[in-house]
Design an enzyme around this catalytic site. Structure first.
Site, PDB file in Angstrom:
ATOM      1  CG  ASP A  43      63.848  47.740  34.028  1.00 45.75           C
ATOM      2  OD1 ASP A  43      64.713  48.183  33.257  1.00 45.75           O
ATOM      3  OD2 ASP A  43      62.975  46.916  33.678  1.00 45.75           O
ATOM      4  CE1 TYR A  48      57.757  45.144  30.713  1.00 47.85           C
ATOM      5  CE2 TYR A  48      58.720  46.505  32.431  1.00 47.85           C
ATOM      6  CZ  TYR A  48      58.851  45.520  31.475  1.00 47.85           C
ATOM      7  OH  TYR A  48      60.080  44.921  31.288  1.00 47.85           O
ATOM      8  CE  LYS A  77      63.139  46.811  29.929  1.00 47.60           C
ATOM      9  NZ  LYS A  77      62.349  47.312  31.073  1.00 47.60           N
ATOM     10  CG  HIS A 110      60.893  45.696  25.615  1.00 46.02           C
ATOM     11  ND1 HIS A 110      59.817  46.211  26.300  1.00 46.02           N
ATOM     12  CD2 HIS A 110      61.260  44.591  26.309  1.00 46.02           C
ATOM     13  CE1 HIS A 110      59.553  45.461  27.352  1.00 46.02           C
ATOM     14  NE2 HIS A 110      60.412  44.461  27.381  1.00 46.02           N
TER      15      HIS A 110
END
Length: 319
Positions: A43, A48, A77, A110
């Site tokens: 994931d 990130y 996302k 997201h």
């Protein structure tokens, strides 16, 4: 493997590796180790800031014949500054380039929150865009096009409450197959679970072990909560395995994050643990409606968003 219910779609591995807060310089090794252990679900998210290293690890594993691409489920996302229809494909293609893939298995919105395209994280109210000015359905229509183009196999959402999910389901041509939300024994969200079971949406639990940062405060620590410790003793396993087994038996996919080989293996082995009905009921009684991630950073004074708008049961109940 967990079937995405009532959608007739591909199965998603029931346990995946979460990569939120996995630092660059560490996340690639964690992904490689996870794949060696047997994880087949990774994931990711553009925000990130570690997808390039993850992509290198996945590519190396494929080159080494550790895995085949078709055995993997890779999710990413869409960040909040790319909700406008014209920005969706470029954002997806950036993730694909970084991950060294030609398609994703799943692409998620997201958050149900929009920013200006030039803003990564707002510092003032005029950097937000309201959902009235940029409706979720506009973003979703562009996501649907990505499925038709073959750039992602499936689409879904993250951090959506029941109201927003219902609104999207009523308008969508391609239905969302996933809602990725915070789920753990202190935040069980039974209404959301029932809604998703009824309407064919697979729930994915992020922070299924709680939050390491908040769990420094003992009263919010699932690992030291007495009922969890008692069950860990009973089943001769770790508290983390109890927490993950509980989530899995509820039918939710879990994406615990770790970079430690021993923890990665321990978490993966939770798929072999089965809690009896009485023990599942014991855990059901410790629900506190407590969120480790309440979204308050999207609701500063002047923002078009409010924490009360995000969640179905937004009030915190102390442990």
């Amino acid at each position: 493997m967990t079937d995405c219910p009532k959608n007739g779609l591909a199965s998603i591995p029931e346990i995946g590796l979460g990569t939120w807060k996995a630092k660059r310089g560490e996340v690639g090794t964690a992904v490689s180790t996870a794949l060696d252990i047997g994880y087949r679900h990774i994931d990711c998210a553009s925000i990130y800031n570690n997808e390039r290293e993850i992509g290198a690890a996945i590519s190396q594993a494929i080159d080494d014949n550790t895995i085949k691409r078709e055995q993997l489920w890779v999710s990413s996302k869409l960040w909040n500054n790319a909700h406008a229809a014209k920005h969706v494909r470029p954002a997806l293609e950036r993730s694909l380039k970084n991950l060294q893939l030609d398609h994703l298995d799943l692409y998620l919105i997201h958050w149900p929150v929009a920013f200006r395209a030039d803003i990564t994280f707002p510092k003032q109210p005029d950097q937000f865009i309201s959902l009235e000015d940029l409706p979720i359905i506009e973003t979703w229509r562009a996501m649907e096009k990505m499925v038709r183009k073959g750039l992602c196999r499936h689409i879904g959402v993250s951090n959506f409450n029941i109201r927003l999910l219902k609104e999207l389901q009523a308008q969508a041509t391609i239905q969302p197959i996933i809602n990725q939300i915070e789920l753990h024994p202190f935040l069980q969200q039974p209404k959301m679970v029932r809604h998703c079971q009824k309407t064919g949406v697979q729930l994915t639990a992020y922070s299924p072990l709680g939050s390491g940062q908040r769990q420094q405060v003992d009263k919010y620590n699932l690992f030291t909560h007495r009922p969890i410790l008692s069950l860990a003793t009973k089943y001769q396993c770790s508290p983390a395995q109890i927490l993950l087994a509980w989530s899995l038996q509820r039918g939710t996919v879990v994406i615990p994050k770790s970079i430690r080989p021993t923890r990665l293996k321990e978490n993966f082995q939770a798929t072999d643990l089965h809690l009896d009905k009485a023990d599942m009921e014991t855990i059901s009684r410790i629900d506190r409606g407590y969120r480790f991630l309440d979204g308050a950073f999207f609701a500063p004074p002047g923002s078009p968003y409010s924490v009360n708008d995000f969640w179905d049961d937004h009030e915190k109940v102390d442990v």
